[in-house]
Design a protein around this motif. Sequence first.
Motif, PDB file in Angstrom:
ATOM      1  N   UNK A 150       4.274   2.630   8.842  1.00 26.62           N
ATOM      2  CA  UNK A 150       3.979   3.152   7.504  1.00 26.62           C
ATOM      3  C   UNK A 150       2.939   2.243   6.844  1.00 26.62           C
ATOM      4  N   UNK A 151       1.755   2.807   6.611  1.00 28.71           N
ATOM      5  CA  UNK A 151       0.653   2.003   6.071  1.00 28.71           C
ATOM      6  C   UNK A 151       0.283   2.394   4.650  1.00 28.71           C
ATOM      7  N   UNK A 152       0.467   3.676   4.341  1.00 29.73           N
ATOM      8  CA  UNK A 152      -0.009   4.160   3.045  1.00 29.73           C
ATOM      9  C   UNK A 152       1.083   4.975   2.362  1.00 29.73           C
ATOM     10  N   UNK A 153       0.832   5.281   1.097  1.00 23.93           N
ATOM     11  CA  UNK A 153       1.788   6.076   0.352  1.00 23.93           C
ATOM     12  C   UNK A 153       1.840   7.511   0.908  1.00 23.93           C
ATOM     13  N   UNK A 154       0.727   7.955   1.487  1.00 21.15           N
ATOM     14  CA  UNK A 154       0.715   9.286   2.121  1.00 21.15           C
ATOM     15  C   UNK A 154       1.649   9.306   3.334  1.00 21.15           C
ATOM     16  N   UNK A 155       1.660   8.191   4.068  1.00 21.73           N
ATOM     17  CA  UNK A 155       2.581   8.107   5.211  1.00 21.73           C
ATOM     18  C   UNK A 155       4.026   8.312   4.754  1.00 21.73           C
ATOM     19  N   UNK A 156       4.333   7.815   3.551  1.00 25.42           N
ATOM     20  CA  UNK A 156       5.687   7.954   3.010  1.00 25.42           C
ATOM     21  C   UNK A 156       5.945   9.401   2.593  1.00 25.42           C
ATOM     22  N   UNK A 157       4.990   9.962   1.840  1.00 27.95           N
ATOM     23  CA  UNK A 157       5.221  11.292   1.261  1.00 27.95           C
ATOM     24  C   UNK A 157       5.236  12.402   2.315  1.00 27.95           C
ATOM     25  N   UNK A 158       4.568  12.169   3.444  1.00 31.10           N
ATOM     26  CA  UNK A 158       4.584  13.182   4.515  1.00 31.10           C
ATOM     27  C   UNK A 158       5.488  12.777   5.676  1.00 31.10           C
ATOM     28  N   UNK A 159       6.263  11.727   5.473  1.00 35.78           N
ATOM     29  CA  UNK A 159       7.107  11.207   6.551  1.00 35.78           C
ATOM     30  C   UNK A 159       8.104  12.251   7.044  1.00 35.78           C
ATOM     31  N   UNK A 160       8.752  12.937   6.103  1.00 37.67           N
ATOM     32  CA  UNK A 160       9.797  13.899   6.458  1.00 37.67           C
ATOM     33  C   UNK A 160       9.260  15.066   7.280  1.00 37.67           C
ATOM     34  N   UNK A 161       8.017  15.452   7.003  1.00 37.44           N
ATOM     35  CA  UNK A 161       7.430  16.578   7.742  1.00 37.44           C
ATOM     36  C   UNK A 161       7.168  16.199   9.201  1.00 37.44           C
ATOM     37  N   UNK A 162       6.931  14.910   9.414  1.00 38.73           N
ATOM     38  CA  UNK A 162       6.632  14.466  10.788  1.00 38.73           C
ATOM     39  C   UNK A 162       7.879  13.993  11.512  1.00 38.73           C
ATOM     40  N   UNK A 213       0.822  -1.217   0.000  1.00 37.50           N
ATOM     41  CA  UNK A 213       0.000   0.000   0.000  1.00 37.50           C
ATOM     42  C   UNK A 213       0.858   1.270   0.000  1.00 37.50           C
ATOM     43  N   UNK A 214       2.128   1.162   0.358  1.00 38.18           N
ATOM     44  CA  UNK A 214       2.977   2.373   0.355  1.00 38.18           C
ATOM     45  C   UNK A 214       3.772   2.522  -0.930  1.00 38.18           C
ATOM     46  N   UNK A 215       3.506   1.670  -1.922  1.00 42.90           N
ATOM     47  CA  UNK A 215       4.148   1.843  -3.232  1.00 42.90           C
ATOM     48  C   UNK A 215       3.438   2.952  -3.998  1.00 42.90           C
ATOM     49  N   UNK A 216       4.174   3.618  -4.898  1.00 43.47           N
ATOM     50  CA  UNK A 216       3.537   4.614  -5.762  1.00 43.47           C
ATOM     51  C   UNK A 216       2.674   3.884  -6.790  1.00 43.47           C
ATOM     52  N   UNK A 217       1.425   4.301  -6.911  1.00 42.14           N
ATOM     53  CA  UNK A 217       0.533   3.656  -7.875  1.00 42.14           C
ATOM     54  C   UNK A 217      -0.178   4.713  -8.711  1.00 42.14           C
ATOM     55  N   UNK A 218      -0.902   4.252  -9.693  1.00 45.84           N
ATOM     56  CA  UNK A 218      -1.659   5.144 -10.580  1.00 45.84           C
ATOM     57  C   UNK A 218      -2.493   6.116  -9.745  1.00 45.84           C
ATOM     58  N   UNK A 219      -2.423   7.400 -10.082  1.00 49.62           N
ATOM     59  CA  UNK A 219      -3.222   8.387  -9.367  1.00 49.62           C
ATOM     60  C   UNK A 219      -2.429   9.147  -8.309  1.00 49.62           C
ATOM     61  N   UNK A 220      -1.242   8.647  -7.936  1.00 49.77           N
ATOM     62  CA  UNK A 220      -0.423   9.350  -6.946  1.00 49.77           C
ATOM     63  C   UNK A 220       0.624  10.180  -7.688  1.00 49.77           C
TER      64      UNK A 220
END
Length: 361
Positions: free
Chosen positions: A251-263, A3-10
């Motif tokens: 880390x559960x979702x791709x959003x968790x990855x993309x906002x990881x650095x901010x947190x 679920x944390x891989x980049x997929x269509x739509x991200x």
Amino acid sequence: MSPYAIREGVLTEREYPCEEHPWRTNFQRDRDRIVHCAAFRRLEYKTQVFVNHLGDNYRTRLTHSIEVAQISRTVGRALGLNEDLCETLALAHDLGHPPFGHAGEKVLQELMKDHGGFDHNEQTLRIVCYLEERYPHHPGLNLMKITLYGLQKHKVLPGGLSHSLEAQVVDYCDEIAYNNHDIDDGIASGLLKLEELDQVELWDEFFRKVKKAYPHASQLVQIRQTIRELTNFMVSSLLEKTRSNLYDYNIQTVEDVLYFGQRNLGKNLVEYPEEVAYKIKQLKHFLYEKLYYHPEIEATHEKSKQIICDIFGLLERHPHLLPQDYLKRGEKEGLYRTIADFIAGMTDRYAEKWLSRHLVR
Ligand code: MG
């Protein structure tokens, strides 16, 4: 895929909207666009460490990029990431490198110091967004946003986003590839001595083990076996620590990855265990000292620097020597950026040929 891989739509939109392909995914299309562009083919004649004509067995930027792609796919698959995106980023990561390896980049940086500078990562972006002319409706390759983000190495992304796991993986695999193939090429060239490599903890540990396991194999085979095991060790260590990070940080979702650095300021999801990172740093330090700055390599650097300086000087005085399409771009981009684009796009052999042709006149 996880679920944390980049997929269509991200972040898969393109600057110039285009119709979906009937059977290729957007990720495949980006990979294919890289493979079919002229800058990719030119990697074959660009120096990695050993200038191209020194020997046919040494890595070039092309074979280096293919090794990075292959290791990245392995790591990407093991982590359940988007393998196609990994492959695209790996194949494209060195497109912006000028001829003659790091010596070439250093001198171009120097020459462009007062004209906006030069950086090979930014040059990669210029190539894929602007310099490649292959489509009727737009300049560049019109890659997806997530691909372009992945090529912006060592930069803060818009919105303070963190890099995708795919991009982080490729960054590490670049290093895994060159640390190992530079030992291989270094020994083959005779510039790196086995006795000297003994002082590198990581090498010593693995070479001893291999010699013990295969006492009757030739030294050459023992060396290659050691490099194979080292590569495997680096990949496994990277996987192990990254997996535990993904678990520890939930880390559960791709959003968790993309906002990881901010947190989690200053932290990375993809990384080595600390003790492995330390040992690899030792190895890198050794390669810098004994290989990249070896007097024989430095000697080729001097010659390369001269070639680039001479071309730059000639074009500065006689801009009309630029090819027509560059001259046209120059009206918009300014002379210096256009000269840098032209030189950065050259292969080693083209640079030499171009210079000798124009010096005679
Ligand atoms: Mg590289």
